[in-house]
Enzyme design. Structure first.
Site, PDB file in Angstrom:
ATOM      1  N   THR A  42       0.817  -1.213   0.000  1.00 22.62           N
ATOM      2  CA  THR A  42       0.000   0.000   0.000  1.00 22.62           C
ATOM      3  C   THR A  42       0.847   1.259   0.000  1.00 22.62           C
ATOM      4  O   THR A  42       0.601   2.197  -0.761  1.00 22.62           O
ATOM      5  CB  THR A  42      -0.935  -0.009   1.222  1.00 22.62           C
ATOM      6  N   CYS A  43       1.858   1.314   0.853  1.00 19.38           N
ATOM      7  CA  CYS A  43       2.630   2.546   1.011  1.00 19.38           C
ATOM      8  C   CYS A  43       3.268   2.994  -0.299  1.00 19.38           C
ATOM      9  O   CYS A  43       3.126   4.132  -0.717  1.00 19.38           O
ATOM     10  CB  CYS A  43       3.703   2.368   2.086  1.00 19.38           C
ATOM     11  N   CYS A  48       1.269   6.034   0.793  1.00 21.72           N
ATOM     12  CA  CYS A  48       2.123   7.138   1.249  1.00 21.72           C
ATOM     13  C   CYS A  48       2.889   7.826   0.124  1.00 21.72           C
ATOM     14  O   CYS A  48       2.878   9.057   0.026  1.00 21.72           O
ATOM     15  CB  CYS A  48       3.146   6.628   2.270  1.00 21.72           C
ATOM     16  N   LYS A  51       0.675   9.447  -2.740  1.00 27.11           N
ATOM     17  CA  LYS A  51      -0.095  10.513  -2.092  1.00 27.11           C
ATOM     18  C   LYS A  51       0.782  11.719  -1.799  1.00 27.11           C
ATOM     19  O   LYS A  51       0.395  12.857  -2.072  1.00 27.11           O
ATOM     20  CB  LYS A  51      -0.700   9.988  -0.792  1.00 27.11           C
ATOM     21  N   GLY A 176     -14.035  11.065   7.092  1.00 27.44           N
ATOM     22  CA  GLY A 176     -13.464  12.161   7.855  1.00 27.44           C
ATOM     23  C   GLY A 176     -12.118  11.858   8.459  1.00 27.44           C
ATOM     24  O   GLY A 176     -11.607  12.645   9.253  1.00 27.44           O
ATOM     25  N   GLY A 177     -11.529  10.727   8.084  1.00 26.08           N
ATOM     26  CA  GLY A 177     -10.219  10.371   8.612  1.00 26.08           C
ATOM     27  C   GLY A 177      -9.099  11.073   7.868  1.00 26.08           C
ATOM     28  O   GLY A 177      -9.329  11.960   7.037  1.00 26.08           O
ATOM     29  N   TYR A 178      -7.861  10.654   8.160  1.00 21.56           N
ATOM     30  CA  TYR A 178      -6.737  11.379   7.562  1.00 21.56           C
ATOM     31  C   TYR A 178      -6.640  11.145   6.065  1.00 21.56           C
ATOM     32  O   TYR A 178      -6.259  12.055   5.313  1.00 21.56           O
ATOM     33  CB  TYR A 178      -5.429  11.042   8.289  1.00 21.56           C
ATOM     34  N   ILE A 179      -7.011   9.969   5.576  1.00 23.75           N
ATOM     35  CA  ILE A 179      -6.940   9.717   4.136  1.00 23.75           C
ATOM     36  C   ILE A 179      -7.944  10.591   3.400  1.00 23.75           C
ATOM     37  O   ILE A 179      -7.628  11.238   2.394  1.00 23.75           O
ATOM     38  CB  ILE A 179      -7.171   8.225   3.825  1.00 23.75           C
ATOM     39  N   SER A 181      -9.310  13.398   4.432  1.00 23.00           N
ATOM     40  CA  SER A 181      -8.964  14.813   4.568  1.00 23.00           C
ATOM     41  C   SER A 181      -7.760  15.176   3.713  1.00 23.00           C
ATOM     42  O   SER A 181      -7.695  16.272   3.135  1.00 23.00           O
ATOM     43  CB  SER A 181      -8.706  15.142   6.041  1.00 23.00           C
ATOM     44  N   GLU A 182      -6.794  14.273   3.626  1.00 23.48           N
ATOM     45  CA  GLU A 182      -5.631  14.530   2.766  1.00 23.48           C
ATOM     46  C   GLU A 182      -6.051  14.659   1.308  1.00 23.48           C
ATOM     47  O   GLU A 182      -5.631  15.589   0.601  1.00 23.48           O
ATOM     48  CB  GLU A 182      -4.608  13.409   2.933  1.00 23.48           C
ATOM     49  N   HIS A 435      15.822  31.313  15.921  1.00 27.16           N
ATOM     50  CA  HIS A 435      14.973  32.442  15.522  1.00 27.16           C
ATOM     51  C   HIS A 435      15.439  33.009  14.186  1.00 27.16           C
ATOM     52  O   HIS A 435      16.642  33.084  13.930  1.00 27.16           O
ATOM     53  CB  HIS A 435      15.046  33.526  16.606  1.00 27.16           C
ATOM     54  N   GLU A 440      10.311  27.538  17.063  1.00 24.05           N
ATOM     55  CA  GLU A 440      10.862  28.087  18.300  1.00 24.05           C
ATOM     56  C   GLU A 440       9.794  28.233  19.374  1.00 24.05           C
ATOM     57  O   GLU A 440      10.090  28.259  20.568  1.00 24.05           O
ATOM     58  CB  GLU A 440      11.548  29.423  18.041  1.00 24.05           C
TER      59      GLU A 440
END
Length: 452
Positions: A42-43, A48, A51, A176-179, A181-182, A435, A440
């Site tokens: 899959t990855c 991953c 994507k 609504g999961g990360y997949i 939403s991504e 900075h 920071e």
């Protein structure tokens, strides 16, 4: 008893390949591996890697707009999906070849075939050939889940989105999961009109409430039309696309409907239950801390066990398995602390406990700040980033860190090192800031915004 191999691995994804390579190349075991589709799992093939490349592609219009605000005479033309898709396929082919080369160099025999279990020490290939092994490792990953609703056959999943002939002008993403939403952010960035339906009250369930709210607000500001408390009742063919009939009474036609409503373990049809291997209610293979099933010679790693469904975790599980069985090192994987990134726009990086989970466990202090970063503020953009630390009142250890910002994935990896070492808030405070940077803020927040 004599076996054809010391180890037979079913599945050529990240976990299975790592286990095979370490068992054969490092520990000298005789190993074979079967993969029915493409090496990399899959990855590499449908997750991953493609994507993230689509994330990069979708970010350029925003970069050009920002460049204009900085004084550049910059413009961007249309996106050539077919050219990108062809180049993407070439990259995935290159990576697949690298996986195969790694296995070959380690001395692993590869069968491009589906394999199922016959008994505790025997597998059967699609051509009928049987092979015996002292140990069998199941690393077959997961597969997208699409609810059984009328018209579900009209939808696509994250498996198919990389190969569509043309980008849809109007797309509905369900989940609504990360997949989900991504891909909402990716397709929005590529110029698609994107609606996202999620039946829950807020997207990214399971993540820190404040952080996921921050992401959702930014997504809406960027043009993603998020509908929470909404699900699809049915899909219908329409003259100009696919009509989605929703639970809120609305009906709208889209060019494509992408379901990202979760993934389920890819454990069906492998013959596991007949052998006494225990499966959970969701089809996950039940294993102990050392990835061993109820059948002593059969093991499982990665998403098919539904422990932590992340590529680096599957790799670590596969490596630990090989070291334990063939390297004389009894190793298990600690799943209690891991960093992860969600490649929405903006990104979210997270490690450890959410504020809600930590508060339920013990008294905590919450340090948080939200601000406009220098780069986008100068350009006049409304973007805001979030930095958040959850601290134990008792021992001062950092229990959780949540970052919503460009490059959050890169930042959370480094925070992960500190938290894995047990860093305290005072040790963060003692760190001199770099900075001017966004990160920071992680070492300059002195007063908690909430306690409890």
């Amino acid at each position: 008893m004599s076996f054809d191999y010391d180890l037979f691995v079913i599945g050529g994804g990240s976990g299975g390949v790592r286990a095979a390579r370490i068992a054969a190349g490092t520990h000298g075991a005789k190993v074979a591996l079967a993969e029915e589709f493409r090496m990399g799992g899959t990855c590499v093939i449908r997750g991953c890697v493609p994507k993230k490349l689509m994330v990069y592609a979708s970010s350029y219009p925003g970069m050009v707009a920002e460049a204009q605000a900085y004084g550049w005479d910059a413009n961007i033309g249309g996106f050539d999906w077919s050219a990108f898709r062809d180049k993407l396929e070439a990259e995935l082919t290159r990576l697949e070849a690298a996986y195969r080369s790694g296995l070959s160099n380690a001395g692993v025999t590869v069968f491009d075939s589906r394999a199922v279990l016959v008994d505790a020490h025997m597998v059967k290939l699609a051509d009928g050939k049987t092979i015996s092994a002292k140990h069998i490792l199941v690393a077959t990953g997961g597969t997208p889940f699409v609810p059984d609703i009328p018209g579900s056959e009209l939808a696509i999943t994250s498996n198919e989105i990389f190969n569509v002939e043309a980008l849809p002008k109007r797309v509905l993403i369900v989940g609504g999961g990360y997949i989900a939403s991504e891909f909402a952010c990716i397709l929005n960035g590529l110029g698609c009109e994107v609606a996202q339906f999620y039946r829950g009250a807020q997207i990214l369930r399971g993540f820190d409430d404040e952080a996921r709210g921050h992401v959702a607000e930014a997504m809406r500001d960027n043009g993603v039309n998020i509908h929470c408390g909404t699900d699809v009742m049915r899909l219908e063919k329409a003259e100009d696309g696919i009509r989605a009939v929703a639970t809120d009474g609305s009906e709208k036609v889209f060019d494509a409907v992408l379901y990202a409503t979760g993934r389920i373990p890819n454990s069906k049809g492998l013959g596991l239950e007949d052998l006494g291997v225990k499966l959970g209610r969701g089809g996950q293979i039940e294993v102990d801390d050392y990835s061993q099933t109820a059948v002593p010679s059969i093991f499982a790693v990665g998403d098919v066990t539904d422990r932590i469904n992340l590529t680096p975790v599957a790799i670590r599980e596969g490596h630990a398995f090989a070291d334990t069985i063939f390297g004389g090192q009894r190793r298990c994987v600690d799943h209690s602390l891991f960093a992860s990134a969600i490649f929405t726009q903006p990104e979210m990086g997270t490690i450890g406990m959410t504020e809600e989970a930590a508060r339920a466990q013990e008294p905590i202090e919450v340090y948080a700040t939200a601000f406009r970063p220098m780069q986008s503020a100068f350009a006049g953009a409304p973007d805001r980033v979030l930095m958040k630390l959850i601290v134990s009142q008792e021992n001062r250890k950092i229990l959780g860190c949540h970052i919503v910002a460009p490059g959050a994935g890169e930042m959370i990896q480094l925070v992960g090192i500190a938290m894995t070492m047990g860093a305290t808030k005072e040790q963060f405070d003692a760190t001199i800031a770099v900075h001017p940077t966004m990160s920071e803020e992680l070492v300059t927040m002195r007063s908690p915004v909430r306690t409890g």
